[in-house]
Motif scaffolding. Structure first.
Motif, PDB file in Angstrom:
ATOM      1  N   ASN A 151      27.274  35.286 -70.925  1.00  0.00           N
ATOM      2  CA  ASN A 151      28.212  36.356 -70.556  1.00  0.00           C
ATOM      3  C   ASN A 151      28.597  36.280 -69.092  1.00  0.00           C
ATOM      4  O   ASN A 151      29.768  36.433 -68.748  1.00  0.00           O
ATOM      5  CB  ASN A 151      27.577  37.732 -70.816  1.00  0.00           C
ATOM      6  CG  ASN A 151      27.781  38.184 -72.244  1.00  0.00           C
ATOM      7  OD1 ASN A 151      28.495  37.550 -72.997  1.00  0.00           O
ATOM      8  ND2 ASN A 151      27.158  39.282 -72.602  1.00  0.00           N
ATOM      9  N   TRP A 152      27.602  36.063 -68.223  1.00  0.00           N
ATOM     10  CA  TRP A 152      27.899  35.926 -66.796  1.00  0.00           C
ATOM     11  C   TRP A 152      28.875  34.788 -66.574  1.00  0.00           C
ATOM     12  O   TRP A 152      29.856  34.918 -65.848  1.00  0.00           O
ATOM     13  CB  TRP A 152      26.622  35.596 -66.005  1.00  0.00           C
ATOM     14  CG  TRP A 152      25.684  36.728 -65.796  1.00  0.00           C
ATOM     15  CD1 TRP A 152      25.940  38.059 -65.951  1.00  0.00           C
ATOM     16  CD2 TRP A 152      24.327  36.619 -65.368  1.00  0.00           C
ATOM     17  NE1 TRP A 152      24.825  38.780 -65.648  1.00  0.00           N
ATOM     18  CE2 TRP A 152      23.819  37.936 -65.290  1.00  0.00           C
ATOM     19  CE3 TRP A 152      23.489  35.561 -65.040  1.00  0.00           C
ATOM     20  CZ2 TRP A 152      22.512  38.207 -64.898  1.00  0.00           C
ATOM     21  CZ3 TRP A 152      22.200  35.836 -64.650  1.00  0.00           C
ATOM     22  CH2 TRP A 152      21.711  37.139 -64.586  1.00  0.00           C
ATOM     23  N   LEU A 161      30.984  33.343 -68.611  1.00  0.00           N
ATOM     24  CA  LEU A 161      32.332  33.588 -69.114  1.00  0.00           C
ATOM     25  C   LEU A 161      33.095  34.550 -68.208  1.00  0.00           C
ATOM     26  O   LEU A 161      34.279  34.349 -67.949  1.00  0.00           O
ATOM     27  CB  LEU A 161      32.275  34.144 -70.535  1.00  0.00           C
ATOM     28  CG  LEU A 161      32.193  33.054 -71.599  1.00  0.00           C
ATOM     29  CD1 LEU A 161      31.915  33.660 -72.963  1.00  0.00           C
ATOM     30  CD2 LEU A 161      33.508  32.270 -71.648  1.00  0.00           C
ATOM     31  N   LEU A 162      32.398  35.593 -67.729  1.00  0.00           N
ATOM     32  CA  LEU A 162      33.063  36.537 -66.828  1.00  0.00           C
ATOM     33  C   LEU A 162      33.510  35.846 -65.551  1.00  0.00           C
ATOM     34  O   LEU A 162      34.622  36.056 -65.075  1.00  0.00           O
ATOM     35  CB  LEU A 162      32.107  37.685 -66.473  1.00  0.00           C
ATOM     36  CG  LEU A 162      32.126  38.908 -67.383  1.00  0.00           C
ATOM     37  CD1 LEU A 162      31.132  39.939 -66.880  1.00  0.00           C
ATOM     38  CD2 LEU A 162      33.518  39.529 -67.422  1.00  0.00           C
ATOM     39  N   LEU A 163      32.630  35.014 -64.992  1.00  0.00           N
ATOM     40  CA  LEU A 163      32.984  34.288 -63.768  1.00  0.00           C
ATOM     41  C   LEU A 163      34.150  33.337 -64.030  1.00  0.00           C
ATOM     42  O   LEU A 163      35.027  33.168 -63.179  1.00  0.00           O
ATOM     43  CB  LEU A 163      31.771  33.525 -63.228  1.00  0.00           C
ATOM     44  CG  LEU A 163      30.672  34.392 -62.605  1.00  0.00           C
ATOM     45  CD1 LEU A 163      29.434  33.566 -62.288  1.00  0.00           C
ATOM     46  CD2 LEU A 163      31.172  35.079 -61.340  1.00  0.00           C
ATOM     47  N   ILE A 214      36.560  33.795 -66.281  1.00  0.00           N
ATOM     48  CA  ILE A 214      37.766  34.629 -66.368  1.00  0.00           C
ATOM     49  C   ILE A 214      38.242  34.999 -64.970  1.00  0.00           C
ATOM     50  O   ILE A 214      39.420  34.863 -64.628  1.00  0.00           O
ATOM     51  CB  ILE A 214      37.483  35.899 -67.200  1.00  0.00           C
ATOM     52  CG1 ILE A 214      37.243  35.538 -68.665  1.00  0.00           C
ATOM     53  CG2 ILE A 214      38.637  36.900 -67.075  1.00  0.00           C
ATOM     54  CD1 ILE A 214      36.727  36.688 -69.506  1.00  0.00           C
ATOM     55  N   PHE A 215      37.291  35.452 -64.133  1.00  0.00           N
ATOM     56  CA  PHE A 215      37.626  35.864 -62.767  1.00  0.00           C
ATOM     57  C   PHE A 215      38.222  34.684 -61.994  1.00  0.00           C
ATOM     58  O   PHE A 215      39.219  34.831 -61.280  1.00  0.00           O
ATOM     59  CB  PHE A 215      36.361  36.380 -62.063  1.00  0.00           C
ATOM     60  CG  PHE A 215      36.609  36.969 -60.707  1.00  0.00           C
ATOM     61  CD1 PHE A 215      36.973  38.299 -60.576  1.00  0.00           C
ATOM     62  CD2 PHE A 215      36.458  36.208 -59.555  1.00  0.00           C
ATOM     63  CE1 PHE A 215      37.202  38.855 -59.321  1.00  0.00           C
ATOM     64  CE2 PHE A 215      36.678  36.761 -58.300  1.00  0.00           C
ATOM     65  CZ  PHE A 215      37.057  38.084 -58.187  1.00  0.00           C
ATOM     66  N   ILE A 275      41.866  33.924 -63.119  1.00  0.00           N
ATOM     67  CA  ILE A 275      42.821  34.913 -62.597  1.00  0.00           C
ATOM     68  C   ILE A 275      43.032  34.691 -61.095  1.00  0.00           C
ATOM     69  O   ILE A 275      44.161  34.709 -60.598  1.00  0.00           O
ATOM     70  CB  ILE A 275      42.326  36.353 -62.881  1.00  0.00           C
ATOM     71  CG1 ILE A 275      42.191  36.580 -64.390  1.00  0.00           C
ATOM     72  CG2 ILE A 275      43.289  37.379 -62.283  1.00  0.00           C
ATOM     73  CD1 ILE A 275      41.613  37.930 -64.767  1.00  0.00           C
ATOM     74  N   MET A 300      36.770  27.684 -56.682  1.00  0.00           N
ATOM     75  CA  MET A 300      36.225  28.814 -57.444  1.00  0.00           C
ATOM     76  C   MET A 300      34.975  28.398 -58.210  1.00  0.00           C
ATOM     77  O   MET A 300      34.074  29.196 -58.417  1.00  0.00           O
ATOM     78  CB  MET A 300      37.276  29.365 -58.428  1.00  0.00           C
ATOM     79  CG  MET A 300      38.318  30.255 -57.793  1.00  0.00           C
ATOM     80  SD  MET A 300      37.666  31.578 -56.757  1.00  0.00           S
ATOM     81  CE  MET A 300      36.867  32.643 -57.949  1.00  0.00           C
ATOM     82  N   SER A 311      31.574  30.343 -57.891  1.00  0.00           N
ATOM     83  CA  SER A 311      30.952  30.876 -59.099  1.00  0.00           C
ATOM     84  C   SER A 311      29.522  30.377 -59.241  1.00  0.00           C
ATOM     85  O   SER A 311      28.629  31.140 -59.631  1.00  0.00           O
ATOM     86  CB  SER A 311      31.749  30.471 -60.347  1.00  0.00           C
ATOM     87  OG  SER A 311      33.057  30.961 -60.264  1.00  0.00           O
ATOM     88  N   VAL A 339      42.142  40.301 -56.835  1.00  0.00           N
ATOM     89  CA  VAL A 339      41.632  40.385 -58.204  1.00  0.00           C
ATOM     90  C   VAL A 339      40.469  41.382 -58.276  1.00  0.00           C
ATOM     91  O   VAL A 339      40.412  42.247 -59.151  1.00  0.00           O
ATOM     92  CB  VAL A 339      41.164  38.998 -58.697  1.00  0.00           C
ATOM     93  CG1 VAL A 339      40.730  39.085 -60.153  1.00  0.00           C
ATOM     94  CG2 VAL A 339      42.258  37.965 -58.528  1.00  0.00           C
TER      95      VAL A 339
END
Lengths: 301, 162
Positions: free
Chosen positions: B18-19, B21-23, B25-26, B29, B49, B53, B109
């Motif tokens: 989950n971490w 995937l969130l990173l 996505i961030f 963007i 990035m 990350s 963001v």
């Protein structure tokens, strides 16, 4: 009801951090936050809109202009999207996911600042003691603004509001230390929002008045212009450059580095000096001059 | 707060997933915003990035798994400073790619999430009102003048000519 324990005055810090960390974990680890396509897609659209518009500069008088940065659009639009009734896909649940995700994304911000600090280490030694020591001058806010905040009826919000100028890195530090829903974080969010909206205009006026009234070294004004955000730095530089013609290059260099320092070394001053000092002064002054709370302590959410 | 009641979760591989995937996505963007706003090449920004990350992931992992009560901010900062410190073999690579990511792109963001996240507290912000404005003005003025006073004193003491 994790927040009950946050108000425990005897053992604030460790407990808070622990509770908040668990809460963030629950939120982002359990709920598959990446599945909230609506939320992330909305953020993407907001960012694209904001970057396409770019910074807007509104001239007020000669030498004074208000600049509105894209970062302000996304924050305000995010808030508007949450508050707007017709937008059904950004609700309380998304707000909670965004909050949990934000705690993780602070890391990215900190990592970027850390890399900038590492790179500029050699400049620290060249630029001399004035640049470093003026960072300590920022602590003046605690002595002046904290008593006023208490007299105005703020409680623990005052700790978040008066420890520093409250730009992104300081917000990150305070949220990390006290948790997103703590009074301290509410305080620095209020400071951040108000500062984002009026800070740029205000520091521009303040600088114009200061350079004409106070006979300080031009470099002192240059360094002071870097106390806040990049847009505040630019707003403060305008009148400084106008007041000391012929020193443009030096003033710009000092201002830029001072701003970099505020964003890198500044957070360590907040962590190790400003926040402990603010807390000490708060517990010393609050029983003496504190008023009735204007914001009720809230249970949970 | 019903979602706090179930207290038996452990961080699993799934959690770290989950971490990540969130990173991701961030990062995507941010890279898009960074391209639109500052025209930095997408490949360089993606590598930048990726580095940020990784630092974040390592930091939050260390905060939760190492037996010290140290905030992830400290772990991330120390690792970042060391990696970018001139003279380190990683310095050139890390500094180059991370410099392709504008701080303001990240903040833009980040603040979108903050804006949505703070929606829940809107009523409290409204309650802060005029008092918050008074305090904010004082904070900015005293921080600015405090910095100017100290800088002036040190400059005069160290004999920097005007």
């Amino acid at each position: 009801m994790g927040e009950d324990i946050i108000t425990d005055k005897n053992n604030p810090t460790n407990e808070i951090q622990h509770i908040y960390r668990e809460k963030t974990d629950k939120r982002i680890l359990k709920k598959n936050p990446w599945k909230d396509y609506g939320l992330h897609f909305t953020v993407l659209v907001l960012v694209i809109i904001a970057e396409l518009i770019g910074p807007i500069k509104i001239p007020i008088t000669s030498g004074v202009e208000v600049s509105i940065m894209p970062l302000l659009y996304t924050m305000v639009l995010g808030l508007v999207f949450y508050l707007a009734k017709p937008i059904k896909w950004i609700q309380r649940k998304q707000s909670r996911v965004a909050e949990g995700a934000m705690m993780l994304f602070i890391g990215i911000l900190i990592a970027k600042l850390a890399v900038s600090s590492g790179q500029s280490m050699h400049l620290l030694f060249e630029m001399g003691p004035a640049l470093l020591l003026q960072e300590l001058g920022h602590l003046a806010t605690i002595l002046i603004a904290l008593p006023v905040a208490l007299l105005l009826g703020f409680k623990r919000e005052a700790i978040g509001m008066t420890n520093s100028i409250g730009r992104e890195p300081e917000v990150a530090v305070v949220v990390d230390k006290y948790g997103f829903n703590s009074p301290e974080s509410r305080g620095i969010f209020a400071l951040f929002i108000v500062g984002t909206i009026i800070g740029t205009v205000f520091i521009s006026f303040l600088t114009s008045i200061s350079v004409s009234l106070i006979p300080f070294h031009p470099y002192a004004f240059a360094m002071a212009s870097g106390v806040g955000s990049a847009s505040m730095n630019a707003a403060s530089l305008g009148p400084t450059l106008a007041a000391f013609p012929g020193l443009e290059t030096q003033i710009e260099a000092f201002a830029g580095f001072s701003n970099l320092l505020s964003f890198s070394i500044g957070i360590y001053i907040v962590i190790f000096l400003a926040l402990p000092l603010t807390e000490k002064l708060y517990y010393f002054l609050e029983p003496k001059i504190g008023r009735k709370a204007i914001v009720e302590e809230k249970e949970g959410e | 707060m019903p979602d706090l009641i179930d207290g038996s979760e452990n961080i699993t591989v799934h959690g770290i997933f989950n971490w990540i995937l969130l990173l991701a996505i961030f990062s995507i963007i941010t890279v898009i915003g960074n391209y639109i706003g500052y025209k930095h090449p997408i490949t360089d920004s993606l590598i930048g990035m990726f580095i940020l990350s990784l630092l974040t992931l390592a930091g939050v992992w260390m905060e939760r798994y190492l037996p010290f009560n140290i905030s992830s901010i400290i772990y991330i900062s120390v690792m970042g400073i060391i990696l970018a410190f001139p003279g380190m073999p990683t310095s050139e690579f890390v500094s180059y790619y991370v410099s392709k990511i504008e701080l303001l792109s990240i903040v833009t963001v980040f603040l979108a999430y903050v804006g949505i996240g703070m929606g829940k507290s809107w009523n409290e912000f409204k309650a802060l009102g005029l008092r918050a404005i008074i305090v904010t003005v004082l904070v900015i003025a005293s921080t600015y003048l405090g910095a100017a006073v100290v800088a002036h004193i040190v400059l005069v003491m160290t004999g920097v000519p005007v």
